[in-house]
Design a protein around this motif. Structure first.
Motif, short mmCIF file in Angstrom:
data_model
loop_
_atom_site.label_atom_id
_atom_site.label_comp_id
_atom_site.label_asym_id
_atom_site.label_seq_id
_atom_site.Cartn_x
_atom_site.Cartn_y
_atom_site.Cartn_z
N ARG A 44 -3.76 -12.69 45.59
CA ARG A 44 -3.54 -11.30 45.99
C ARG A 44 -4.45 -10.37 45.22
N LEU A 45 -4.52 -9.13 45.69
CA LEU A 45 -5.32 -8.11 45.04
C LEU A 45 -4.44 -7.37 44.04
N ALA A 46 -4.93 -7.20 42.84
CA ALA A 46 -4.19 -6.48 41.81
C ALA A 46 -5.13 -5.45 41.16
N TRP A 47 -4.54 -4.43 40.54
CA TRP A 47 -5.32 -3.37 39.93
C TRP A 47 -4.90 -3.20 38.48
N ARG A 48 -5.87 -2.89 37.63
CA ARG A 48 -5.63 -2.63 36.21
C ARG A 48 -6.08 -1.20 35.90
N ARG A 49 -5.19 -0.43 35.27
CA ARG A 49 -5.52 0.95 34.91
C ARG A 49 -6.49 0.93 33.74
N VAL A 50 -7.59 1.67 33.86
CA VAL A 50 -8.59 1.70 32.81
C VAL A 50 -8.74 3.09 32.19
N ALA A 51 -8.23 4.12 32.85
CA ALA A 51 -8.30 5.47 32.30
C ALA A 51 -7.31 6.37 33.04
N ALA A 52 -6.87 7.42 32.35
CA ALA A 52 -5.98 8.41 32.97
C ALA A 52 -6.36 9.79 32.45
#
Length: 87
Positions: A44-52
């Motif tokens: 599956r496709l997953a996302w990782r937060r790298v900045a906010a």
């Protein structure tokens, strides 16, 4: 690697202060941008937060200049939880 930016709006019922801010920000709604990069996986496709980033001042304030300030998402989550407990 694929990247994306998602934008949300958070609401504070009372003034709040995040680490790195010079002064508390007033209650209101604030835009928050989160930059994420994809994590390659076979299933599956997953996302990782790298900045906010949070946009200052609040959305309702009519000012000629605005700024986008980098924040730690965990600090924002903690401030929102504290605000929710107080309201």
């Amino acid at each position: 690697m694929t990247t994306r930016t998602t934008q949300t709006v958070v609401r504070f019922s009372s003034a709040f202060l995040l680490p790195g801010f010079d002064a508390p920000q007033p209650a209101g709604e604030y835009r928050v941008d989160q930059d994420e990069e994809s994590i390659d996986s076979l299933s599956r496709l997953a996302w990782r937060r790298v900045a906010a980033f949070i946009h200052l001042p609040a959305i309702a304030m009519q000012v000629p200049t605005q700024q986008m300030v980098p924040i730690n998402p965990a600090d924002l989550d903690a401030a929102l939880e504290k605000d929710h407990e107080l309201s």
